[in-house]
Design an enzyme around this catalytic site. Sequence first.
Site, PDB file in Angstrom:
ATOM      1  CE  LYS A  11      -3.585  -2.762   2.024  1.00 45.46           C
ATOM      2  NZ  LYS A  11      -4.845  -2.799   2.721  1.00 45.46           N
ATOM      3  CG  HIS A  94      -6.664  -3.191  -3.056  1.00 45.08           C
ATOM      4  ND1 HIS A  94      -7.272  -2.439  -2.090  1.00 45.08           N
ATOM      5  CD2 HIS A  94      -6.005  -4.186  -2.409  1.00 45.08           C
ATOM      6  CE1 HIS A  94      -6.983  -2.956  -0.890  1.00 45.08           C
ATOM      7  NE2 HIS A  94      -6.214  -4.019  -1.064  1.00 45.08           N
ATOM      8  CD  GLU A  96      -6.786  -0.293   0.861  1.00 45.45           C
ATOM      9  OE1 GLU A  96      -5.680  -0.053   0.338  1.00 45.45           O
ATOM     10  OE2 GLU A  96      -6.912  -1.029   1.867  1.00 45.45           O
ATOM     11  CD  GLU A 166      -7.154  -8.122  -0.846  1.00 44.97           C
ATOM     12  OE1 GLU A 166      -6.173  -8.431  -0.182  1.00 44.97           O
ATOM     13  OE2 GLU A 166      -7.326  -6.981  -1.304  1.00 44.97           O
ATOM     14  N   GLY A 172      -7.285  -4.928   6.871  1.00 44.11           N
ATOM     15  CA  GLY A 172      -6.693  -4.009   7.841  1.00 44.11           C
ATOM     16  C   GLY A 172      -7.463  -3.902   9.145  1.00 44.11           C
ATOM     17  CB  SER A 211      -6.908  -9.509   8.911  1.00 45.55           C
ATOM     18  OG  SER A 211      -7.299  -8.141   8.956  1.00 45.55           O
TER      19      SER A 211
HETATM   20  P1  PGA Z   1      -4.390  -6.556   5.242  1.00 43.34           P
HETATM   21  O1  PGA Z   1      -4.562  -5.997   3.737  1.00 43.34           O
HETATM   22  O2  PGA Z   1      -3.583  -7.818   5.156  1.00 43.34           O
HETATM   23  O3  PGA Z   1      -3.659  -5.470   5.984  1.00 43.34           O
HETATM   24  O4  PGA Z   1      -5.761  -6.802   5.769  1.00 43.34           O
HETATM   25  C1  PGA Z   1      -4.786  -6.865   2.671  1.00 43.34           C
HETATM   26  C2  PGA Z   1      -4.969  -6.087   1.382  1.00 43.34           C
HETATM   27  O5  PGA Z   1      -5.632  -5.041   1.386  1.00 43.34           O
HETATM   28  O6  PGA Z   1      -4.461  -6.492   0.330  1.00 43.34           O
END
Ligand code: PGA
Length: 248
Positions: A11, A94, A96, A166, A172, A211
């Site tokens: 990220k 992704h 995000e 995901e 996160g 996570s």
């Molecule tokens: P995370 O993120 O392992 O911190 O939950 C995974 C991702 O967004 O690819």
Amino acid sequence: MRRKLVVGNWKMNGSRAANASLLAGIVAGLGTARAEAAVCAPAPYLAQCEQALAGSALAWGAQDVSAHAAGAYTGEVAAAMLADLGCRFVIVGHSERRAYHGESNALVAQKVLAALGAGLTPIVCVGETLAEREAGRTAAVVGEQLAAVLAVLDAASLARIVVAYEPVWAIGTGKTATPAMAQEVHAQLRAQLQDKQAEAGAAIRILYGGSMKPDNAAELMAQADIDGGLIGGAALKAADFLAIIHAA
Ligand code: PGA
């Protein structure tokens, strides 16, 4: 047998100094890992990855790519530029990017085509929000996200993608999907891929992300259709990332 794949998604984290020690630590600990491993770094550090990792067993990639090949698209990075920097992978769609940059399923599909056109392996992300899961819409949401990509691929290019499931509520947050919950969605995605093309669909790696940590990685990756992980937070510490790679 699908070879497991563990990909770190840094990220928007890192600095030249921090990356140098993280990359050196990962490479030093890879040893005889059976899984394939890669890190996806912020674009300004891809040249550093190339310098540090060329000739090593750790591949590198980017976190996003433009749908356009070249031209007047200020701020964007073309797939050919990523390939020029030795990237093997690029994360596409992704959550995000979808949430903060309004990326639609159609745009994600165009980005997948751009990545494939430059010889990159796109890691296509799908996943539902908490509200969608609670409304019982998980299967429909991830199904539509994947369908938009499948619609633009022929059989030969289908074989060249990686998929990542995901769940947005697990990213996160420290909340992981249970292995059974994740496997249920992975099995659905597998069926959808095989429906498009049986052989390629059976061979495509479907990663879990959200996570994933050293203490839950082995159990998640032991599921029939979980072929590795897309790791955020735990990819920023060499010891944690290595523990996940060695669990795979
Ligand atoms: P995370 O993120 O392992 O911190 O939950 C995974 C991702 O967004 O690819």
